[in-house]
Design an enzyme around this catalytic site. Sequence first.
Site, mmCIF file in Angstrom:
data_model
loop_
_atom_site.group_PDB
_atom_site.id
_atom_site.type_symbol
_atom_site.label_atom_id
_atom_site.label_comp_id
_atom_site.label_asym_id
_atom_site.label_seq_id
_atom_site.Cartn_x
_atom_site.Cartn_y
_atom_site.Cartn_z
ATOM 1 N N SER A 1 0.857 -1.188 0.000
ATOM 2 C CA SER A 1 0.000 0.000 0.000
ATOM 3 C C SER A 1 0.889 1.233 0.000
ATOM 4 O O SER A 1 1.698 1.429 0.914
ATOM 5 C CB SER A 1 -0.908 -0.012 1.236
ATOM 6 N N SER B 1 3.095 -1.559 4.085
ATOM 7 C CA SER B 1 3.175 -0.183 3.613
ATOM 8 C C SER B 1 4.374 -0.034 2.690
ATOM 9 O O SER B 1 5.311 -0.827 2.735
ATOM 10 C CB SER B 1 3.333 0.785 4.791
ATOM 11 N N ASP B 2 4.350 0.976 1.849
ATOM 12 C CA ASP B 2 5.574 1.350 1.156
ATOM 13 C C ASP B 2 6.499 2.017 2.183
ATOM 14 O O ASP B 2 6.106 2.255 3.333
ATOM 15 C CB ASP B 2 5.273 2.279 -0.020
ATOM 16 N N ALA B 3 7.717 2.307 1.773
ATOM 17 C CA ALA B 3 8.708 2.839 2.717
ATOM 18 C C ALA B 3 8.177 4.092 3.402
ATOM 19 O O ALA B 3 7.757 5.050 2.744
ATOM 20 C CB ALA B 3 9.999 3.146 1.983
ATOM 21 N N THR B 4 8.207 4.083 4.722
ATOM 22 C CA THR B 4 7.651 5.200 5.493
ATOM 23 C C THR B 4 8.664 6.318 5.692
ATOM 24 O O THR B 4 8.437 7.222 6.490
ATOM 25 C CB THR B 4 7.157 4.713 6.856
#
Length: 562
Positions: free
Chosen positions: A235, A284-287
């Site tokens: 996401s 998640s994609d990289a935060t």
Amino acid sequence: MTEPLSLSPFNLAPDDIAWVRATLARLSSTQKVGQLFNFATFGNDQQPIRALNRLQPGGMHRFMGPDLAEGWRATRLALEENEVPLLISGDIEGGNTSFPFITPLPNQMGVAACADLDLTTRLAAVVAAECRALGFNWSYTPVVDLNHAFRSAVVGTRSFGSDVTTVREQSLAYIRELQRHGVAATAKHWPGEGYDDRDQHLATTINPLSMAQWEASFGAIYRAVIDAGVMSVMSAHIALPAWIRHKRGHSAPQREDFQPASTSALLTRELLRDELGFNGLVVSDATTMAGIVSWAERKELVPSVIENGCDMFLFSRTPEQDVQFMLDGLRSGALSEQRLEQAVTRVLALKAALGLHRKSLDERLPPLAETERCLRAPTHQALARQMAAQSITLVKDTEQLLPLRPERHRRVVLVRQPFKAFFPGSPEPSVEPLLASLRAEGFELREFDTAQPPSRDNADLMLYLVGNEATPTASHIYLDWYALHGDIRGAMTRYWRDLPCLMISFGQPYFLYDAPGVPAYINTYSCVEPVQEALLHKLLGREGFTGVSPVDAFCGQEAARF
């Protein structure tokens, strides 16, 4: 009621489900929070890995250094020191997104240019074998984005192209074979990238499609890969305003319309889970990207990623602090106990689906000698050479320049863009192998020099070597004519009416937009050595060009065809 862990994509047997439930029951709240995190490790230094091990994470993402043995030992340490088996993930995308010790396979656009699903399946089997040899059990591939906004520097060669059917069929072939060989696949970047020419590393990007348009494109792709059993979805920091407005029933723009999916319950929980029926793990994609860090304060952001639908939290600049923010969110109610339990259950279920709880250490990471035998195996390299040769695409040759001949094109002036590495640990891209081969064939090469501009008296061919692969934070794709030709007068000069000219892109396929009049243009999609070897044979007429462009290389400009 049907046990959800027995359903696709986990398909767990009763014993595996029992392991998930028993493991979840014995973990403390702090240990459960640890399972939510997948931390990045850069290089092969063991000290940072030991520090991360103390946080008992659910996974580690390995950007390995150039030394295979040191990288193997660092991964081994990560596996040894975690009681709950680790997910080891990587961006195994091919092309320059790789390590110097693995088989140099094409990137996704190069794969699509082969237009052969059997080759895609064979490539996925090689990727899986080399992943397992390095301890990776989770690949953040395939990219299922669509190349629509061709100026986007971050989608480009990471995608299978612009055609929905091609992207869907290539993704399905890849996912099925990768997972058949025991490596979890990841469809990214939810809810769909490619229509905004910006980069979510730099800003929250927008998917501008209506819901009808989205259903016919990204919806069709995601429904297909979910039906095929893809184990995880990433996401991303991408908004889909049409869905938010549909759910909220408003038409006037509101800030919520542009909330990144990685923090949006409406996009991740309601659209992905409820509407599309995805039962697997959402990461998640990289935060660390600007597309999410610009949305909210970090202490609010961290628990909201999990509360709003992601099951794992990817990357952190300050791991200890982010773990504390997650714990604080749990205590304050920003992260509910229910969502924590759901997320950790899926993390454990993915591990069980991969059989990590039943595997010995040597089964999760083979002994170094076995790893060395697998990487760059002769059959793997043969496939890389076959796909490299099949992918190279002759886009135009309006003046029948090709094939090149030393007797006609001996004096070659090179005009080059700088080439850059993509991910940490990737080999530095270089076209020197091609240039050495051209010299060996009798061509005389010199670099472009404003003090000695090319003319018919001193040159027989202008050879433009351009094009990095898709690159985060590069903002946009374009030819910098000032840099190529040295000054402002040079930026306005075009040599192809005076000399034969050939432009070759070793990455992004869209440079005809800025050079529509160049008479001969080739896309190779990457500059890995098998591509350069195959390109030489094609330039000299020893092999034909067989690549099929997965995108409109003319960028909608009819004039560029001539």
